[in-house]
Structures are given as C-alpha cells and as structure tokens.
Design an enzyme around this catalytic site. Sequence first.
Site, PDB file in Angstrom:
ATOM      1  N   THR A   1      65.118   9.241  -6.253  1.00 15.23           N
ATOM      2  CA  THR A   1      64.119  10.234  -5.867  1.00 15.23           C
ATOM      3  C   THR A   1      63.125   9.690  -4.849  1.00 15.23           C
ATOM      4  O   THR A   1      62.651  10.410  -3.975  1.00 15.23           O
ATOM      5  CB  THR A   1      63.352  10.676  -7.134  1.00 15.23           C
ATOM      6  OG1 THR A   1      64.301  11.196  -8.039  1.00 15.23           O
ATOM      7  CG2 THR A   1      62.316  11.713  -6.845  1.00 15.23           C
TER       8      THR A   1
ATOM      9  N   THR B   1      65.092   5.449 -11.005  1.00 15.07           N
ATOM     10  CA  THR B   1      64.452   4.856 -12.182  1.00 15.07           C
ATOM     11  C   THR B   1      65.419   4.572 -13.336  1.00 15.07           C
ATOM     12  O   THR B   1      65.161   3.694 -14.154  1.00 15.07           O
ATOM     13  CB  THR B   1      63.325   5.782 -12.700  1.00 15.07           C
ATOM     14  OG1 THR B   1      63.885   7.079 -12.917  1.00 15.07           O
ATOM     15  CG2 THR B   1      62.191   5.868 -11.708  1.00 15.07           C
TER      16      THR B   1
END
EC number: 6.3.5.-
Length: 432
Positions: free
Chosen positions: A92, A167
Amino acid sequence: MYSENIQQLLENKNIETGDRIQVNGRKGRLMPKPGTGDPEILNLKLDSGYNIGLEPEEIELIEKNEDSGELDIDLKHSENKPNILVLHTGGTIASRVSYEEGGVKPAFDPEDLVQMYPELAEEVNLHSEVVAQMLSEDMEPGHWQDIAETIDEVKDDYDGIILGHGTDTMSWTGAGLSLMLQNLDTGVMIVGSQRSSDRPSTDAKMNMYCASRFLTETDFTGFGVCMHETSSDDTCNILPPQKVRKMHTSKRDAFKPINAEKLGSVNYQTGRIETNFDQDDEEYEKNTELDEEVGVLKVRPGMKPKEIEFLIEQDYSGVVIEGTGLGHMPVNAFDEKTQHHEDILEKLEKLSEDTVVVLASQCLDGRTDMNVYDAGIKIQDAGVIESQDMHPELAYVKLMWSLGQTDSMEDAKEVFQENVNGEISDRSMYEG
Ligand code: GLU
C-alpha cells in the site's frame, strides 16, 4: 464505460471523473467505470477511501478535480539536504489513487514520491529504486536476498534508506535482512502503511516522514521498522525488525515489539526524537545464503502422529514446531484418548535424526523453557532444540538462515542457538 444516459447527465452538470460530487446525499470522487460494471451505476470513492456504486437520483458537482495527473512540484534537490533512497517492494505504501484508471496504481518515480510526500521532499532529496512490485503475502525468501543485494550495492551512496514494504510479511523480511546484512553502517528503515494514501486516515505520510527524520537526525545504523505507536497521528515507534510482529489486521498501530524494547520514537506533533539503541562498531558482514527447506507445524489439541510422519517424508532440513506454553506438545500417554501421544514422541525422535527440529512458543511473549515439565524434557531427549525468546516466525527465518550457513546439522543447531544480530535477547531483558 457509463451508459449514454449517464454520460449525458454528467456532461450537463459539467462533471468529469476525479471531480468531487454529491450523489443521493453521499460525497466522494467520481471514479471511471470499468468494462464489466453496470453502466447505469455511478462509482464513487467516498472520503473514507471505500468505493461504492449508486444509482444516481440527485447528483451535484461540489468541486472540480485539480489533480490533472501532471506534476506541478519540482524535485527540489539541493546539495544542502540529505539524500534518502526509497527502495520499493510494493504494498500500500507504494501506491496512489488514479482517477483516470479507477484504482490505486504503483507510484515508483521520485516525482510520484514528491507529489505524495511533499512535506518529506522539503527536507530531503528523495531518490527512488524499484526492487520488486508485489503485495507482501507473495514475498519469497529469494526476494529478501534480492533486497539485501540491492542494499549492499547502494548503501554507501545515501544518508539513509527507506524500504517500502507491505505490512503482512514485513517482519519476516525484517528478520531475514537483519541476519543477512549484519552491522550495516547505513540506516535502513522498513516502512509500510495500513491505510492507503488516498484515505484521510492514511498512515503512509507520517510513517515515511518519521522514518526519514530518524535516519537523518540520529546516528542510527542497521535495520529498523517505523510505524504508528498508537492509533492517533502523534508518535511513530522505531522497532527492531527481527523482534516485531503485526498484531492487528487493520489498526495503524498494528506493529508491536515481541520480547524487545523499541529503538526509539519520533513525535510527529512536537518533533521530539527519542533514541534507545547502542551503536556497535563491529565489522559489516553479508551472508545471504538460506536453506528454504524448512517446514512448520502448529501444535494443538487433536494433532495426529501422521502429521509428523508427513514431515519426515518431506525430507526437510529443518522444522519449526509452534508448541504451547514453555515449549510443549502432546507426548504423554495416560488414558485411552492419549495413547497416540507415544507415537507422536517416537515420530518426533525419528524426525530429529536428519532434521533440525526447533520448538517455539505460540505465546509469542516470553521464552521457551523445556526443563520445567516432564513433557519438555522428553521432547528435548527426542533431539529437539528450543527457540528461546524468538517467536515462531522469527525462529523459522533464523532456521533457514542457520541451515544456509553450513552443511552440518550440528553446526546449524549451534548457529541457531546463538544471538547473531539481536534476534535472541538476554534473559534479563524482560524478566527483570
Ligand atoms: N496484503 C498487503 C501487503 O502486505 C496489504 C497492503 C499493505 O499492507 O501494504 O502487501
């Protein structure tokens, strides 16, 4: 494509894709219609970042889109500013919304970064290089090696490196890199974001900014992870990447240290930087070899001997068993329901003959101690070693790396049990 009706309606109201509009009381930006969607339904990106489809009853233009896709900010590189390299792997953190194309797209050029992070570009010269472009669940150990090679090549050319990463598997990559490149003399901050940069609640900007400040305003070297400390936009923690774990699916403060302390923090509001790391002047070492033949088994009530049989058949070099508590698994046979536990122990012994078998704890926090209960002693006697305070994923990465350093099983066990680069803490650190 929208239907002719809808196109006419939009034209009459002077609305184009990217414009901020209100449809049936909902505010957002008009997105383009992909080839497959219902042409009568308007696609709206809400301020929350989510896209919805609406049948337009009332529609109104709020504001024309100023983002023409053209750059209006120059790179502003200057000799007086530190040079930060942003190494991209995807996730992201490396994407921005495209109103022309209707989704998020990778933003890899320095120009994209300047546009996305103008506050950062004021303070440092941003450079950019792409190592990979993927969601981090697709990351393979071979990619960690590519990243390590790139860092090794470029580390002397910059004042600091920001490694943009998804992540989900950031902590696995962090563990791998910290073993492969020891005693780096450049700071490398691994940065991700839980919310994409097109959402008002994005954590991308603050994480990038704090990472850059820590790299350029402290004498930090080696690897760190920089993510939100709390769910508000106040402080970013700098965490040891080998001892960190994603503990929440979506919260911005998802990353917590496991059996370790933070290395520092940057307060985004006050500008205050705190440090909590020791600098060592040991020599830089690069060892990127890995043995990927490592399996994992999760212990739980109901596990069967055939699962260990399966591991024996795989001919793995190493196996990590995610045990319970201090490092246990069902090896006591005492009634009719537990008779197969004897078989589990026998098979474990067989597995350990040709495979380095490690027991880690599902508790995450704390240290294994297989000398407290009878079960732990039986498991050790079967040839199994313990992960100490390395949580299961870290134990998995360390085992791959340990097996990659030597052809001898006994030497690999020794390497695994020694602290190489901060992955095993002193007993006193968390018991004190
Ligand atoms: N699954 C994605 C990843 O880990 C989520 C997006 C993100 O965290 O950047 O890459």
